[in-house]
Design a protein around this motif. Structure first.
Motif, short mmCIF file in Angstrom:
data_model
loop_
_atom_site.label_atom_id
_atom_site.label_comp_id
_atom_site.label_asym_id
_atom_site.label_seq_id
_atom_site.Cartn_x
_atom_site.Cartn_y
_atom_site.Cartn_z
N ASP A 218 0.87 -1.16 0.00
CA ASP A 218 0.00 0.00 0.00
C ASP A 218 0.92 1.22 0.00
O ASP A 218 1.90 1.24 -0.71
CB ASP A 218 -0.93 -0.03 1.23
N SER A 219 0.64 2.20 0.78
CA SER A 219 1.50 3.38 0.84
C SER A 219 2.64 3.18 1.83
O SER A 219 2.55 2.38 2.74
CB SER A 219 0.68 4.61 1.25
N GLY A 220 3.70 3.96 1.64
CA GLY A 220 4.76 4.05 2.63
C GLY A 220 5.63 2.83 2.75
O GLY A 220 5.98 2.18 1.76
N VAL A 221 5.96 2.48 4.00
CA VAL A 221 6.97 1.47 4.26
C VAL A 221 6.52 0.52 5.38
O VAL A 221 5.53 0.76 6.06
CB VAL A 221 8.31 2.13 4.69
N SER A 222 7.29 -0.53 5.54
CA SER A 222 7.27 -1.36 6.75
C SER A 222 8.59 -1.11 7.47
O SER A 222 9.54 -0.59 6.88
CB SER A 222 7.08 -2.84 6.41
N TRP A 223 8.64 -1.47 8.76
CA TRP A 223 9.81 -1.15 9.57
C TRP A 223 10.50 -2.39 10.12
O TRP A 223 9.83 -3.30 10.63
CB TRP A 223 9.41 -0.30 10.78
N ILE A 224 11.82 -2.39 10.07
CA ILE A 224 12.64 -3.32 10.84
C ILE A 224 13.45 -2.48 11.82
O ILE A 224 14.18 -1.57 11.41
CB ILE A 224 13.58 -4.16 9.97
#
Length: 250
Positions: free
Chosen positions: A111-117
């Motif tokens: 979708d929009s943006g990012v995921s985080w690690i």
């Protein structure tokens, strides 16, 4: 570590040296009141610009808590939801940032943006943002190369291509790590049959210390518990969240 559910996809993760807040939107049980009184440094993450994952309210916190660091997805800036000076760090997919307490990598989303690690105090944390196999229920009727009109989304969608994109994002994440101590992931009953598929595909590809559902507000707490059947098969601890403000030791 202590994990507290705020609302929707919002969580507070507290460890010995710092406090992390992910995707704050609303706070019906007043979790942040206690967080802002802590002396520990605060790190605030927003994965994308959608109003259920980002609100400008977060910028008010720095007035009460100067040791607050904002780490935001660049699409928030691109959609003019915030000004460049509002955040300490702007990240898009592939970006990274670190200080002496945490290390952050921005991965992709469907979708929009990012995921985080996020790596902190020897633990590896994954917050999915809006990364998911969102169109799973359309896969049974899908024909390669053809779109299906969704009245719900009011658009033509290609569920096969979308799933391919999702699995591609998981491959990119595996290049960083194939194991996480804590995973926060959307289990949203609104998307219909197969709403756990994205979560199942994730745990098929990664070692997970604890799986925590999110993004289930509209379909209810118990709808997210459906995922437990599949985490149990892999002996992955699952948090059956019952209410806003609930806390668990991780």
């Amino acid at each position: 570590m202590k994990l507290t559910y705020i609302f929707h996809s919002g969580f507070v993760l507290e460890n010995e040296q710092s406090i992390l807040v992910f995707d704050y939107w609303l706070d019906p049980s007043g979790v942040m009141e206690g967080v802002l009184k802590s002396d520990k440094p605060l790190y605030v993450f927003s994965s994308h610009f959608h109003e259920d994952h980002f609100t400008r309210v977060i910028f008010e916190w720095k007035k009460q808590k100067p040791n607050t660091t904002y780490i935001l997805s660049k699409d928030i800036l691109r959609h003019r939801r915030a000004n460049k000076e509002d955040a300490d760090v702007w990240l898009a997919k592939g970006g990274s940032w670190s200080d002496d307490r945490i290390s952050v990598k921005a991965l992709g989303s469907t979708d929009s943006g990012v995921s985080w690690i996020v790596e902190t105090e020897g633990k590896l944390i994954f917050h999915a943002g809006d990364l998911n196999n969102w169109y799973a229920r359309f896969l049974s009727d899908a024909v390669p190369g053809q779109t299906i009109y969704s009245e719900e989304f009011e658009e033509d969608i290609d569920p096969i291509a979308h799933e391919k994109q999702y699995l591609g994002e998981l491959k990119d994440i595996r290049k960083v790590s194939d194991s996480f101590d804590l995973v926060m992931f959307p289990i949203d009953g609104r998307i219909g049959n197969g709403y756990t598929l994205g979560g199942r595909q994730f745990i098929d590809r990664f070692k997970v210390g604890m799986f925590v559902p999110m993004h289930f507000v509209a379909s209810g707490f118990e709808s997210s518990w459906r995922m437990k059947e599949f985490t149990d098969e892999k002996n992955i601890p699952f948090w059956e969240i019952n209410k806003e403000g609930e806390t668990i030791e991780v």
